[in-house]
Design an enzyme around this catalytic site. Structure first.
Site, PDB file in Angstrom:
ATOM      1  N   ASP A 127       0.813  -1.229   0.000  1.00 29.59           N
ATOM      2  CA  ASP A 127       0.000   0.000   0.000  1.00 29.59           C
ATOM      3  C   ASP A 127       0.848   1.282   0.000  1.00 29.59           C
ATOM      4  O   ASP A 127       0.333   2.354  -0.293  1.00 29.59           O
ATOM      5  CB  ASP A 127      -0.918   0.033   1.228  1.00 29.59           C
ATOM      6  CG  ASP A 127      -1.995  -1.035   1.184  1.00 29.59           C
ATOM      7  OD1 ASP A 127      -2.116  -1.713   0.150  1.00 29.59           O
ATOM      8  OD2 ASP A 127      -2.703  -1.201   2.194  1.00 29.59           O
ATOM      9  N   ARG A 162     -16.550  -0.811 -24.014  1.00 30.08           N
ATOM     10  CA  ARG A 162     -16.987  -1.033 -22.638  1.00 30.08           C
ATOM     11  C   ARG A 162     -16.314  -0.083 -21.647  1.00 30.08           C
ATOM     12  O   ARG A 162     -15.234   0.436 -21.904  1.00 30.08           O
ATOM     13  CB  ARG A 162     -16.628  -2.461 -22.207  1.00 30.08           C
ATOM     14  CG  ARG A 162     -17.618  -3.464 -22.687  1.00 30.08           C
ATOM     15  CD  ARG A 162     -17.236  -4.867 -22.275  1.00 30.08           C
ATOM     16  NE  ARG A 162     -18.303  -5.785 -22.646  1.00 30.08           N
ATOM     17  CZ  ARG A 162     -18.141  -7.074 -22.882  1.00 30.08           C
ATOM     18  NH1 ARG A 162     -16.952  -7.622 -22.779  1.00 30.08           N
ATOM     19  NH2 ARG A 162     -19.162  -7.828 -23.203  1.00 30.08           N
TER      20      ARG A 162
END
Ligand code: F6P
Length: 342
Positions: A127, A162
């Site tokens: 992270d 998409r």
């Protein structure tokens, strides 16, 4: 000196490289004995100790995960946990503990200092949200893995006109989403630091599509939240450190985009893919530098410290500087990403 090493929290590419570096420096160079505790602080509580010598770390440099195993055990949350930690350290004649982990594992190491435990910390997390170090090892690998996936999603998104929502890890901080989004050419990047407005997001996708750009990539950190009242999210279980198990924002967001815009929308949740596998060369080097310096700190008796990267130098900082406050994405970094969004 007898040094006990543990890896705690979520695993991360480069953990084995740190273990190898600690052993090569502490054992081979400085003549100390190194042992490993299995599964983070749990192995200290349960006195699960394994030898960690040159033979044990041979060949592990490129391997993902951790040969010691990991867990999210918090001795301060377990009845008698701290006493059992102290008992194991005494019975195993451990002079120093090198804890490799994120805010939780290192937070425990810091608190144990008050009980006389001699600890050195090594900052680990994909992270990248630990303070006092410019970067943690594992982050580079995680970002590259996410970018590889986003590159592939671009081509299938374009073939089918998409919207692709890509959910990446990042509980409190959006570093992976931000870097992967910039490097992967995302059209929107949603991070925990900035609650998002789903209506605004859909408007920006519609503006894109009205320009004839009929495929979009939305990168969302798992900890990103909608602005109050704009979209509902369900929350999961709580772990030993009080964190909610995340996951789900990508799915909800893709449903919301489909409903609001009518665009064909799909979601890909990268999740633990980002944590697994072989570390990048950058992470191997950083992990090796951290491991060597952690061994040096233990050798010098410089306890209560954490090794860190600052201006390309490996330095030692007080453990509390690393665990006190999370390093979050600041406005300037997000503004840079905004140049490429839409
Ligand atoms: O280690 C950090 C992290 O990868 C976070 O990004 C994520 O929220 C969490 O771990 C997932 O933890 P677990 O593997 O326990 O589900």
């Amino acid at each position: 000196m007898r040094i006990g090493v543990l890896t705690g929290g979520g695993d991360c590419p480069g953990l084995n490289a740190v273990l190898r570096a600690i052993v090569r420096r502490a054992d081979s160079d400085l003549g100390h004995e190194v042992v490993g505790f299995r599964h983070g602080w749990r192995g200290v509580i349960d006195a699960e100790v394994v030898p960690l010598d040159r033979t044990a770390v041979r060949g592990i440099l490129p391997r993902g995960g951790t040969v010691l195993g990991s867990s999210r055990t918090n001795p301060f949350n377990i009845d008698g946990g701290v006493d059992r930690v102290l008992a194991t350290l005494a019975s195993e004649s451990i002079d120093a503990v090198i804890a490799i982990g994120g805010e939780d594992t290192l937070g425990v190491a810091h608190r144990l200092g008050e009980f006389g435990v001699h600890a050195v910390g090594v900052p680990k997390t994909i992270d990248n949200d630990l303070s006092a170090t410019e970067v943690t090892f594992g982050f580079d690998t995680a970002v590259q893995t996410a970018v590889d996936a986003i590159d592939r999603l671009h081509t299938t998104a374009e073939s089918h006109d998409r919207v692709m929502v890509v959910e990446v890890m990042g509980r409190h901080a959006g570093w992976i989403a931000l870097h992967a989004g910039i490097a992967g050419g995302a059209n929107a990047i949603l991070i925990p630091e900035r609650p998002f407005d789903v209506a605004q997001l859909c408007a920006s996708l519609e503006a894109r599509h009205s320009r004839g750009e009929n495929a979009s990539i939305v990168v969302v950190a798992e900890g990103a939240t909608p602005q109050e009242g704009t979209m509902t999210l369900t929350s999961g279980e709580i772990d030993a450190f009080g964190h909610v198990r995340l996951g789900g924002v990508g799915q909800r967001l893709s449903e919301e985009i489909r409903e609001r815009t009518g665009y064909d929308t799909r979601v890909t949740i990268l999740g633990h893919l980002l944590r697994g596998g072989t570390p990048s060369a950058f992470d191997r080097v950083l992990a090796s530098r951290f491991g060597v310096e952690a061994a040096n700190a233990a050798h010098d008796g410089d306890f209560g410290t954490m090794v860190a990267l600052q201006s390309d130098n490996i330095v030692r900082v007080p453990l509390e500087a690393g665990v006190g406050e999370l390093k979050l994405v600041d406005a300037a970094k997000y503004e840079l990403a905004q140049v490429f969004m839409g």
